[in-house]
Design a protein around this motif. Sequence first.
Motif, PDB file in Angstrom:
ATOM      1  N   PHE A 188       1.146  -3.548 -10.614  1.00 25.67           N
ATOM      2  CA  PHE A 188       0.609  -2.408 -11.363  1.00 25.67           C
ATOM      3  C   PHE A 188      -0.919  -2.411 -11.300  1.00 25.67           C
ATOM      4  N   LEU A 213      -2.879  -3.574  -8.984  1.00 23.50           N
ATOM      5  CA  LEU A 213      -3.340  -3.102  -7.672  1.00 23.50           C
ATOM      6  C   LEU A 213      -3.129  -1.597  -7.517  1.00 23.50           C
ATOM      7  N   ARG A 214      -2.032  -1.094  -8.069  1.00 24.54           N
ATOM      8  CA  ARG A 214      -1.773   0.344  -7.957  1.00 24.54           C
ATOM      9  C   ARG A 214      -2.786   1.148  -8.764  1.00 24.54           C
ATOM     10  N   THR A 215      -3.212   0.630  -9.913  1.00 24.58           N
ATOM     11  CA  THR A 215      -4.226   1.361 -10.686  1.00 24.58           C
ATOM     12  C   THR A 215      -5.567   1.369  -9.956  1.00 24.58           C
ATOM     13  N   ARG A 216      -5.661   0.557  -8.884  1.00 20.10           N
ATOM     14  CA  ARG A 216      -6.879   0.583  -8.072  1.00 20.10           C
ATOM     15  C   ARG A 216      -6.690   1.456  -6.830  1.00 20.10           C
ATOM     16  N   GLY A 217      -5.554   2.166  -6.772  1.00 19.06           N
ATOM     17  CA  GLY A 217      -5.367   3.143  -5.709  1.00 19.06           C
ATOM     18  C   GLY A 217      -4.496   2.676  -4.563  1.00 19.06           C
ATOM     19  N   LEU A 218      -4.013   1.426  -4.583  1.00 16.06           N
ATOM     20  CA  LEU A 218      -3.142   0.952  -3.506  1.00 16.06           C
ATOM     21  C   LEU A 218      -1.715   1.441  -3.748  1.00 16.06           C
ATOM     22  N   SER A 219      -1.070   1.889  -2.704  1.00 20.54           N
ATOM     23  CA  SER A 219       0.320   2.334  -2.858  1.00 20.54           C
ATOM     24  C   SER A 219       1.186   1.129  -3.217  1.00 20.54           C
ATOM     25  N   ARG A 220       2.364   1.404  -3.742  1.00 19.42           N
ATOM     26  CA  ARG A 220       3.264   0.311  -4.096  1.00 19.42           C
ATOM     27  C   ARG A 220       3.554  -0.559  -2.867  1.00 19.42           C
ATOM     28  N   VAL A 233       0.009  -6.772   0.099  1.00 17.49           N
ATOM     29  CA  VAL A 233      -1.159  -7.590  -0.235  1.00 17.49           C
ATOM     30  C   VAL A 233      -0.715  -8.865  -0.951  1.00 17.49           C
ATOM     31  N   PRO A 253       0.964   5.732 -10.416  1.00 23.01           N
ATOM     32  CA  PRO A 253      -0.303   5.114 -10.837  1.00 23.01           C
ATOM     33  C   PRO A 253      -1.386   5.196  -9.756  1.00 23.01           C
ATOM     34  N   GLU A 254      -0.991   4.963  -8.479  1.00 21.77           N
ATOM     35  CA  GLU A 254      -2.003   4.980  -7.417  1.00 21.77           C
ATOM     36  C   GLU A 254      -2.553   6.383  -7.185  1.00 21.77           C
ATOM     37  N   ALA A 285      -5.096   7.006  -9.806  1.00 21.58           N
ATOM     38  CA  ALA A 285      -6.345   6.301  -9.479  1.00 21.58           C
ATOM     39  C   ALA A 285      -7.139   7.086  -8.453  1.00 21.58           C
ATOM     40  N   ARG A 286      -6.444   7.575  -7.429  1.00 21.02           N
ATOM     41  CA  ARG A 286      -7.146   8.296  -6.358  1.00 21.02           C
ATOM     42  C   ARG A 286      -7.676   9.643  -6.848  1.00 21.02           C
ATOM     43  N   VAL A 342      -6.005 -13.131  -2.956  1.00 22.82           N
ATOM     44  CA  VAL A 342      -6.504 -11.824  -2.540  1.00 22.82           C
ATOM     45  C   VAL A 342      -7.993 -11.778  -2.847  1.00 22.82           C
ATOM     46  N   TYR A 366     -12.002  -7.752  -0.563  1.00 21.20           N
ATOM     47  CA  TYR A 366     -10.892  -7.050   0.097  1.00 21.20           C
ATOM     48  C   TYR A 366     -10.310  -5.976  -0.814  1.00 21.20           C
ATOM     49  N   LEU A 367     -10.074  -6.358  -2.076  1.00 16.30           N
ATOM     50  CA  LEU A 367      -9.490  -5.396  -3.015  1.00 16.30           C
ATOM     51  C   LEU A 367     -10.447  -4.233  -3.270  1.00 16.30           C
ATOM     52  N   ALA A 384      -9.534  -0.462  -2.377  1.00 12.35           N
ATOM     53  CA  ALA A 384      -9.512   0.533  -3.449  1.00 12.35           C
ATOM     54  C   ALA A 384     -10.427   1.706  -3.104  1.00 12.35           C
ATOM     55  N   ALA A 411      -8.850   3.688  -0.279  1.00 11.51           N
ATOM     56  CA  ALA A 411      -7.673   4.467  -0.689  1.00 11.51           C
ATOM     57  C   ALA A 411      -8.130   5.795  -1.284  1.00 11.51           C
ATOM     58  N   LEU A 464     -15.723   2.480  -7.693  1.00 11.94           N
ATOM     59  CA  LEU A 464     -14.760   3.571  -7.538  1.00 11.94           C
ATOM     60  C   LEU A 464     -15.269   4.901  -8.077  1.00 11.94           C
TER      61      LEU A 464
END
Lengths: 426, 250
Positions: free
Chosen positions: A372, A374-381, A387, B72-73, B76-77, B93, B97-98, B102, B105, B162
Amino acid sequence: MKSPALSIDALNKVVAAWPEDNLATSRRAALDQLRQDGIPGSREENWKYTDLSGAVAIANRWLEAGAEVPCAGIAAANDIVRNIDADWIVIDNGQIDAQALDATAIAGVEIKRHSSSSERLTPSGRLGDLNAALLRDGLRISIAASAELARPIGILIVDHSDSAATVSQIRVDIDLAANSSASFIEYHTSDGIAEIYANSVVNVTLGDGSRADYVRIQDRDRLHEQTGYQSFTVGRDAELRHCAFDFGGRLVRNDLVIDLANPGGNAEFAGLYLIGDGQHIDNHTRADHRAGPTESRQEYRGILTGKARGVWNGKAIVHEGADGTDAEQANHNLVLSKQAEIDAKPELEIYTDDVKCSHGTTVGQLDETALFYLRTRGLSRHDAKQVLTRAFAQAIVGKSPISSLHDFLADRIAGRLDQLMQETDA
Amino acid sequence: MLEVKNLKASIGGTEILRGLSLHINAGEVHAIMGPNGSGKSTFAQVIAGHSDYEVTDGTVEFNGKDLLELEPEERAREGIFLGFQYPVEIAGVNNAYLLKAAVNAKRKHQGLDEIDAFEFLKLAREKMALLGMDPKFLNRGVNEGFSGGEKKRNEILQMAMLEPSLAILDETDSGLDIDALRAVAEGVNALRTPDRAIVLVTHYQRLLDYIEPDYVHVLSEGRIVRSGDKSLALELEEKGYDWVREAANG
């Protein structure tokens, strides 16, 4: 499942037709032993999860058809030789190219074929007799005292068959003389649409004060079966760094046996298995602490998807008098499907008082909170899962002692995980 | 920018949000205060799209879009950022990288090319300097072994990279010493622009000394029971949450 029945008569007939070379005596002795002991079956505690009847059926078919060796060479082998920096020796369908071997010259290293020596083969594990009974030829690699090798020695084990069931036996003995240091890559690969069973034996002796960095990579076709036995005898103040990667294979059994018989001996070993539908990977490790102080540390990790089946059995035995032993075992598994199965078993046998031993085993799924996040940072599930699984696997790459392999391994892991995740998502 | 109407949400069958309504315009800073268990964090998690919470009633519109329909993603976008109360440690990680994944994305979503590697590093270093973070943190595992203060700074660093249009900062002040609090507040204040809204979810008034809100809302039992300007926070500090509860019930 009883012991799978190997057709000894067919085996006898095949070997009897071979030329009477230096290995003939070893073959006959191994055959006698094999007749007596048979192939390990599920009644043996160490073999209860891994059924060799498929491998034995391949062997019987091959023996009864006259034990032909198909034409050698696969394209993937060239890529490996090109992409990984090492002095490569290729064992192709169990055969050693004598000419190529003679042309291999590495300072401080002597490489000989077993057939050129009258020395008897040493017993090597439960399948060592099968290996010796059917061995056409093997290698002895000797590293001179105090030699420090700049490049890894690569042992590329390639099997290929498109026509009929095929069996290969691979045997390599390595001696590191005192105070030498060398690194080795043992790479198994295979292709072709026919069934293959490969059985390898590698024995390494580390002289006093020597150091061996050893990486085993198994990336066989997913139709093929393999059993591999590796033993390391660690001298006084000698150091072993070992790392094993299993990507392919239908049924793979790896035995890693480490003998710490001299004070100051130290072994760190790690492993990673990335397995999916239709794969069975069994890693059995054993560290014998026969003298103190000695150290063994191991960490194996697995990622399992589909109907994958994994087995990890890590045994440390602290023998009487091995005071000051430090033994550590860890096995962590990421199970990404409901059908995947892992049998993880750490075992400690301690016969002395002054020891430090620990073990830990985990089996779990991906952390939903991290997903969750990572997803809130824009990465897809999908990306977030990738990752996290890569990071889990990368911890073992970091332990791999040959740093020039790290990028290659990271790429291979990413590729294999992509495949596995696609299967899981589907 | 954000229009929340009669939002009801529950977790495991227990209703936490019981008809929350809130209107936020670009350029505004809102503080949501309330006692433990009043639903502050739930509100933040629901806006970010946590699947453990089930929205049972109400609507949430973000820049004209139905937010509750988005993953959620996707949220964020679209420009929503949640600063976690407990930032997650992700071993192995790399922080850089993250951050890069981010940023990219979001850029991809906006139809932009991936950020240039040099540009990215320059930007990250700038933002880290502002937050008083050692550039070495870029090469560490995400929040791995970070202290409480370092984790919160890292959240604000992600936010700064972001550049969200709506940032919800959940208890960003908890566990911070005064220096870290100042650095974090400075980071947030630097992001206060006319096109961006910030929601501070906090138990204590302390943070609001450093980040001055335009509006203060008091949450109790899943509803906003009182709204006002920053003086409401001071009043709360003085009279305690019982005062609000009584006012709400009476």
